[in-house]
Design a protein around this motif. Structure first.
Motif, PDB file in Angstrom:
ATOM      1  N   ILE A  83      52.398  43.691  41.293  1.00  0.00           N
ATOM      2  CA  ILE A  83      52.250  42.969  42.598  1.00  0.00           C
ATOM      3  C   ILE A  83      50.912  43.569  43.150  1.00  0.00           C
ATOM      4  O   ILE A  83      50.179  42.723  43.920  1.00  0.00           O
ATOM      5  CB  ILE A  83      53.403  42.991  43.389  1.00  0.00           C
ATOM      6  CG1 ILE A  83      54.394  42.178  42.504  1.00  0.00           C
ATOM      7  CG2 ILE A  83      53.120  42.481  44.743  1.00  0.00           C
ATOM      8  CD1 ILE A  83      55.934  42.434  43.406  1.00  0.00           C
ATOM      9  N   GLY A  84      50.763  44.901  43.531  1.00  0.00           N
ATOM     10  CA  GLY A  84      49.791  45.368  43.993  1.00  0.00           C
ATOM     11  C   GLY A  84      48.370  45.178  43.607  1.00  0.00           C
ATOM     12  O   GLY A  84      47.528  44.718  44.140  1.00  0.00           O
ATOM     13  N   LEU A  85      48.543  44.877  42.145  1.00  0.00           N
ATOM     14  CA  LEU A  85      47.204  44.558  41.570  1.00  0.00           C
ATOM     15  C   LEU A  85      46.620  43.133  41.689  1.00  0.00           C
ATOM     16  O   LEU A  85      45.369  42.851  41.673  1.00  0.00           O
ATOM     17  CB  LEU A  85      47.369  44.802  39.801  1.00  0.00           C
ATOM     18  CG  LEU A  85      47.193  46.325  39.330  1.00  0.00           C
ATOM     19  CD1 LEU A  85      47.606  46.256  37.883  1.00  0.00           C
ATOM     20  CD2 LEU A  85      45.734  46.769  39.479  1.00  0.00           C
ATOM     21  N   LEU A  86      47.660  42.423  41.692  1.00  0.00           N
ATOM     22  CA  LEU A  86      47.451  40.780  42.017  1.00  0.00           C
ATOM     23  C   LEU A  86      47.220  40.541  43.638  1.00  0.00           C
ATOM     24  O   LEU A  86      46.576  39.468  44.027  1.00  0.00           O
ATOM     25  CB  LEU A  86      48.552  39.928  41.477  1.00  0.00           C
ATOM     26  CG  LEU A  86      48.344  40.008  40.149  1.00  0.00           C
ATOM     27  CD1 LEU A  86      49.752  39.155  39.723  1.00  0.00           C
ATOM     28  CD2 LEU A  86      47.328  39.191  39.727  1.00  0.00           C
ATOM     29  N   ALA A  87      47.457  41.459  44.357  1.00  0.00           N
ATOM     30  CA  ALA A  87      47.151  41.274  45.967  1.00  0.00           C
ATOM     31  C   ALA A  87      45.932  41.983  46.369  1.00  0.00           C
ATOM     32  O   ALA A  87      45.390  41.171  47.115  1.00  0.00           O
ATOM     33  CB  ALA A  87      48.645  41.850  46.503  1.00  0.00           C
ATOM     34  N   LYS A  88      45.639  43.213  45.791  1.00  0.00           N
ATOM     35  CA  LYS A  88      44.552  43.678  46.448  1.00  0.00           C
ATOM     36  C   LYS A  88      43.678  44.603  45.250  1.00  0.00           C
ATOM     37  O   LYS A  88      42.724  44.898  45.565  1.00  0.00           O
ATOM     38  CB  LYS A  88      44.726  44.686  47.594  1.00  0.00           C
ATOM     39  CG  LYS A  88      43.723  44.939  48.562  1.00  0.00           C
ATOM     40  CD  LYS A  88      44.037  45.439  50.022  1.00  0.00           C
ATOM     41  CE  LYS A  88      42.915  45.620  50.856  1.00  0.00           C
ATOM     42  NZ  LYS A  88      43.297  46.096  52.059  1.00  0.00           N
TER      43      LYS A  88
END
Length: 495
Positions: free
Chosen positions: A163-168
């Protein structure tokens, strides 16, 4: 108490226009996703790819607009739902570790910090990343302390990172690795960490979730990966005033500024642990040590998590307030632990603490109620940084609207992309253009400004007051001023 604050935050979503360039930029990029139907490559302008951030937050705002239509509320509702999921996640974690009352107080502190309350319905990328990093941190802790569902939590750890990779981007992994690495190192938990976390299969799961978008993004717009990983994740933080930013300006601040931002963004709660440490230093220290040992390194874990962003950005000059957000959920827990320790309690609030907390929350809510009234009934107070009223006035006149100079994302958002910007030059002329774009970039060169007078239609022309002198009296003889705003003047062409 939390319900009342949530209602207040929802009201603010309606009455506060986009007064921040960051929010209006991401809202406009999200609106373009809906308009063009291109969910793969977010667009900074029509046919101009946005390479600065992955798309998860923009997908979230675009989904709101897809359901409710384009508005301030629809752009923000998805972010608000993310903030509620994050509050629930922290509540469940704290309830399991420290009890129901502790969990309720912790999430109240979290929701009423300056940075979280403002970010809870603010169109940006940070809160989605915080959801990912927080999910990873909670999952890691549970995998280390929950034998029955150890494998499930281990995989959820990697889902959070995805999720973090796709968010920022990779910064989400770094901001999770710092506190986990520090905790494991100082508690010598290497063997248990290797056994309890499915590192190989979990990493494959993370890549299976996040990597496809990165591959497709590079395929659609070659050069994306180099700019994103080298420029956005190295140059931005290591080069003061980095000039390679395609979409904004790097911020140059003194080294260590992030610590001041951390204290400021944790208001109105940041002074409470300081008071406990100053006035009850010995008892606080002993109590926190007991809590840490009794809870298998709980206090150490919370402290590392809370401090991870400020440790990472300490030597960076390019910092903004939202950079502290990944550590704020843990900081709220840390503040409560230190505050309780000052009173010699484990997890229950004393009556004096309840009174102090009620006073702080009511004062916090009161300030925002006043702000809400001002925003609702006196919008001219904030019109300095919002183009909403100017665009609404132009739409009421039913005439095409042209802007001169600096790009105003809120003007594009509120006009559904219909405003035309006149500038000295096209700053995106060398950027890679998307194929099969729905619209072409709406830019006019200053040398072509005569088109305003020669297009056989009556136009509106918005310009900053300070830039009026850039045009001759002969040019202005063709226009009449119809409106005045904080920074802008609105002219109507005389036909």
């Amino acid at each position: 108490m939390l319900t009342g604050l949530l209602v207040l935050r929802i009201v603010l979503m309606f009455v506060v226009p986009q007064i921040d360039s960051t929010e209006s930029r991401y809202a406009e990029i999200s609106r373009k996703i809906v308009e063009t139907g291109n969910w793969l490559t977010p667009q900074h302008d029509y046919a101009v790819p946005f390479w600065a951030k992955p798309p998860l937050s923009m997908w979230t705002s675009a989904a709101g607009m897809q359901v409710f239509g384009v508005s301030d509320f629809s752009a923000r509702i998805g972010i608000l739902l993310v903030s509620l999921v994050l509050l629930w996640l922290i509540y469940r974690w704290c309830k399991q570790a420290r009890g129901r009352e502790f969990a309720a107080v912790a999430v109240t502190i979290l929701f009423t910090t300056v940075i979280f309350f403002t970010s809870a319905a603010f169109v940006q990328t940070d809160l989605l990343m915080v959801l990912g990093t927080s999910a990873a941190m909670v999952a890691f802790w549970n995998a280390m302390h929950n034998d029955r569902r150890q494998l499930v939590w281990g995989y959820l750890f990697f889902v959070g990172l995805a999720i973090g990779l796709l968010a920022k981007g990779p910064v989400a992994i770094v901001l999770s690795a710092i506190p986990i690495g520090g905790w494991v190192l100082f508690r010598n938990e290497w063997i248990r960490t290797w056994k309890n976390i499915p590192w190989i299969s979990g990493t494959l799961l993370m890549l299976l979730i996040a990597a496809p978008w990165y591959y497709l993004a590079e395929k659609a717009t070659p050069g994306y990966l180099e700019y994103f990983f080298v420029g956005e994740h190295y140059m931005r933080y290591t080069v003061s005033g980095w000039e390679g930013d395609m979409y904004g300006n790097a911020h140059s601040k003194p080294i260590g500024t992030i610590w001041l931002l951390w204290l400021a963004m944790l208001l109105p709660w940041s002074f409470l642990p300081l008071m406990a440490i100053i006035f009850r230093r010995n008892s606080t220290k002993d109590h926190l040590r007991r809590v840490n040992n009794a809870k298998s390194g709980w206090m150490s874990y919370v402290t590392w998590w809370a401090l991870a962003p400020v440790l990472f950005f300490t030597v960076s000059r390019n910092v903004i307030p939202s950079y502290v957000l990944p550590g704020v959920p843990a900081a709220a827990v840390w503040i409560l632990e230190v505050w309780l320790a000052g009173y010699g309690r484990d997890s229950r609030m004393t009556l004096p603490m309840q009174k102090v907390m009620s006073a702080i929350v009511l004062s916090f809510a009161g300030i925002w109620v006043v702000a809400c009234i001002i925003f609702a009934f006196y919008p001219q107070v904030i019109s300095k940084n919002s183009q909403k009223q100017l665009v609404l006035d132009a739409q009421e006149m039913g005439l095409p609207l042209y802007y001169y100079g600096k790009r105003q994302y809120s003007a594009e958002f509120y006009s559904d992309g219909e405003v035309v910007r006149i500038t000295d030059k096209d700053p995106y002329a060398e950027h890679l253009q998307l194929e099969n774009a729905v619209k072409k970039p709406k830019f006019m060169l200053k040398s072509d400004i005569g088109q305003l007078l020669e297009n056989d239609q009556q136009d509106l022309f918005a310009i900053r007051k300070s830039e009026v002198v850039l045009f001759s009296e002969d040019f202005w003889s063709h226009f009449e001023q119809v409106k005045e705003y904080k920074k802008y003047l609105l002219f109507r062409e005389i036909k």
